[in-house]
Design a protein around this motif. Structure first.
Motif, mmCIF file in Angstrom:
data_model
loop_
_atom_site.group_PDB
_atom_site.id
_atom_site.type_symbol
_atom_site.label_atom_id
_atom_site.label_comp_id
_atom_site.label_asym_id
_atom_site.label_seq_id
_atom_site.Cartn_x
_atom_site.Cartn_y
_atom_site.Cartn_z
ATOM 1 N N ASP A 1 0.534 -1.593 0.092
ATOM 2 C CA ASP A 1 0.286 0.296 -0.008
ATOM 3 C C ASP A 1 0.978 0.991 0.433
ATOM 4 O OD1 ASP A 1 -2.555 1.727 -0.035
ATOM 5 O OD2 ASP A 1 -2.536 1.445 2.078
ATOM 6 N N ILE A 2 1.737 1.368 -0.994
ATOM 7 C CA ILE A 2 2.474 2.319 -1.189
ATOM 8 C C ILE A 2 1.863 3.762 -1.295
ATOM 9 C CG2 ILE A 2 3.943 3.181 -2.585
ATOM 10 C CD1 ILE A 2 5.240 0.197 -2.901
ATOM 11 N N LYS A 3 1.976 5.138 -0.956
ATOM 12 C CA LYS A 3 1.685 6.339 -0.901
ATOM 13 C C LYS A 3 2.595 7.118 -1.734
ATOM 14 C CE LYS A 3 -1.430 4.461 2.253
ATOM 15 N NZ LYS A 3 -2.805 4.005 1.224
ATOM 16 N N GLU A 4 1.607 8.472 -2.637
ATOM 17 C CA GLU A 4 2.880 9.289 -2.729
ATOM 18 C C GLU A 4 3.425 9.605 -1.988
ATOM 19 O OE1 GLU A 4 1.158 11.972 -5.528
ATOM 20 O OE2 GLU A 4 0.203 10.914 -6.616
ATOM 21 N N GLY A 5 4.373 10.499 -1.641
ATOM 22 C CA GLY A 5 5.660 10.911 -0.654
ATOM 23 C C GLY A 5 6.323 10.347 0.088
ATOM 24 N N ASN A 6 5.795 8.392 0.058
ATOM 25 C CA ASN A 6 6.350 7.774 0.380
ATOM 26 C C ASN A 6 8.094 7.801 0.213
ATOM 27 O OD1 ASN A 6 4.465 4.893 1.736
ATOM 28 N ND2 ASN A 6 4.267 6.807 2.164
ATOM 29 N N VAL A 7 9.247 7.177 1.517
ATOM 30 C CA VAL A 7 10.305 6.805 1.052
ATOM 31 C C VAL A 7 10.253 5.069 1.133
ATOM 32 C CG1 VAL A 7 13.143 7.280 1.937
ATOM 33 C CG2 VAL A 7 10.641 8.820 2.088
ATOM 34 N N VAL A 8 11.278 4.499 -0.073
ATOM 35 C CA VAL A 8 11.253 3.195 -0.463
ATOM 36 C C VAL A 8 12.775 3.312 0.037
ATOM 37 C CG1 VAL A 8 10.383 1.490 -1.415
ATOM 38 C CG2 VAL A 8 8.941 3.275 -1.107
ATOM 39 N N VAL A 9 13.107 1.745 0.065
ATOM 40 C CA VAL A 9 14.784 1.532 0.197
ATOM 41 C C VAL A 9 14.116 0.381 -0.666
ATOM 42 C CG1 VAL A 9 16.410 0.376 1.106
ATOM 43 C CG2 VAL A 9 15.607 2.694 2.374
ATOM 44 N N HIS A 10 14.987 0.048 -1.575
ATOM 45 C CA HIS A 10 14.642 -1.083 -3.010
ATOM 46 C C HIS A 10 16.018 -1.913 -2.371
ATOM 47 C CE1 HIS A 10 14.335 -2.628 -6.804
ATOM 48 N NE2 HIS A 10 13.153 -3.276 -6.044
ATOM 49 N N ILE A 11 15.538 -2.667 -2.077
ATOM 50 C CA ILE A 11 16.983 -3.574 -2.091
ATOM 51 C C ILE A 11 17.073 -5.218 -3.087
ATOM 52 C CG2 ILE A 11 18.397 -5.561 -0.298
ATOM 53 C CD1 ILE A 11 17.037 -3.619 1.137
ATOM 54 N N GLY A 12 17.933 -4.909 -3.781
ATOM 55 C CA GLY A 12 17.833 -5.483 -5.345
ATOM 56 C C GLY A 12 17.026 -5.391 -6.304
ATOM 57 N N ALA A 13 17.923 -4.471 -7.283
ATOM 58 C CA ALA A 13 17.483 -3.112 -8.057
ATOM 59 C C ALA A 13 17.543 -3.684 -9.170
ATOM 60 C CB ALA A 13 17.952 -1.721 -7.488
#
Length: 194
Positions: free
Chosen positions: A93-105
């Motif tokens: 449920d990712i929202k606009e403005g969230n900060v995401v760490v993506h591991i294994g891009a």
């Protein structure tokens, strides 16, 4: 071009419907991000688990299927199954403005989808340990101002404070470093074995 756009839209509808995803933002993100931009020039190799099958040509329409395409044949690294990612992204449920760490891009395809979901007010920190893939991701994602590619392991300190950790690498359980990076209201992305 209109034909390729039709393939992209059909692909997005197909994978999200197959995964039971009803969030139209996820469908739109899959329809908008051009898979061919992240997989490099064709023809492409489809990973089957028992070997590879090459597409008959470099027509990008072949990429708009729920298939695993090879990023590095020798190391058996693939781009991940889109329907699985759609399901995992819906759970977050990712929202606009969230900060995401993506591991294994990898080469950045799912990072670009994350960037669509967070919008320009959000930020994505994309970690990729494989040097050649990190270089490709940095090139592929260079036009997205809300994405930073970091060429190192996402299992080492420090990680930025974030709302979501999305893991596309083998893991048997969430690492403490991932949990520690989450803000109190954040969620941990399910490890996606892709």
């Amino acid at each position: 071009m209109a034909t390729l756009e039709a393939h992209q839209r059909f692909f997005a509808d197909l994978i999200t419907m197959s995964a039971g995803v009803t969030d139209t933002r996820i469908t739109s993100a899959f329809a908008k991000v051009p898979r061919e931009h992240y997989l490099g020039p064709g023809p492409w190799k489809v990973f089957t688990g028992r070997g590879f099958v090459q597409t008959p040509s470099d027509d990008p329409a072949f990429l708009y299927q729920n298939l695993l395409f090879s990023l590095d044949e020798k190391r058996k690294i693939n781009n991940g199954q889109p329907a699985l990612h759609a399901l995992c992204l819906a759970a977050l449920d990712i929202k606009e403005g969230n900060v995401v760490v993506h591991i294994g891009a990898g080469t950045g395809y799912y990072t670009a989808i994350l960037a669509e979901l967070t919008g320009t007010s959000g930020s994505i920190f994309a970690y990729e340990i494989e040097e050649s893939l990190a270089k490709r991701a940095a090139e592929n994602l260079g036009a997205l101002p809300n994405v930073t590619v970091i060429a190192r392991s996402g299992a080492a300190d420090p990680l930025p404070s974030c709302d979501v950790v999305y893991v596309n690498a083998g893991a048997t359980a969430p690492l403490d470093i991932w949990l520690d990076a989450l803000r109190p209201s954040g969620t941990t992305g399910l490890p996606a074995y892709s």
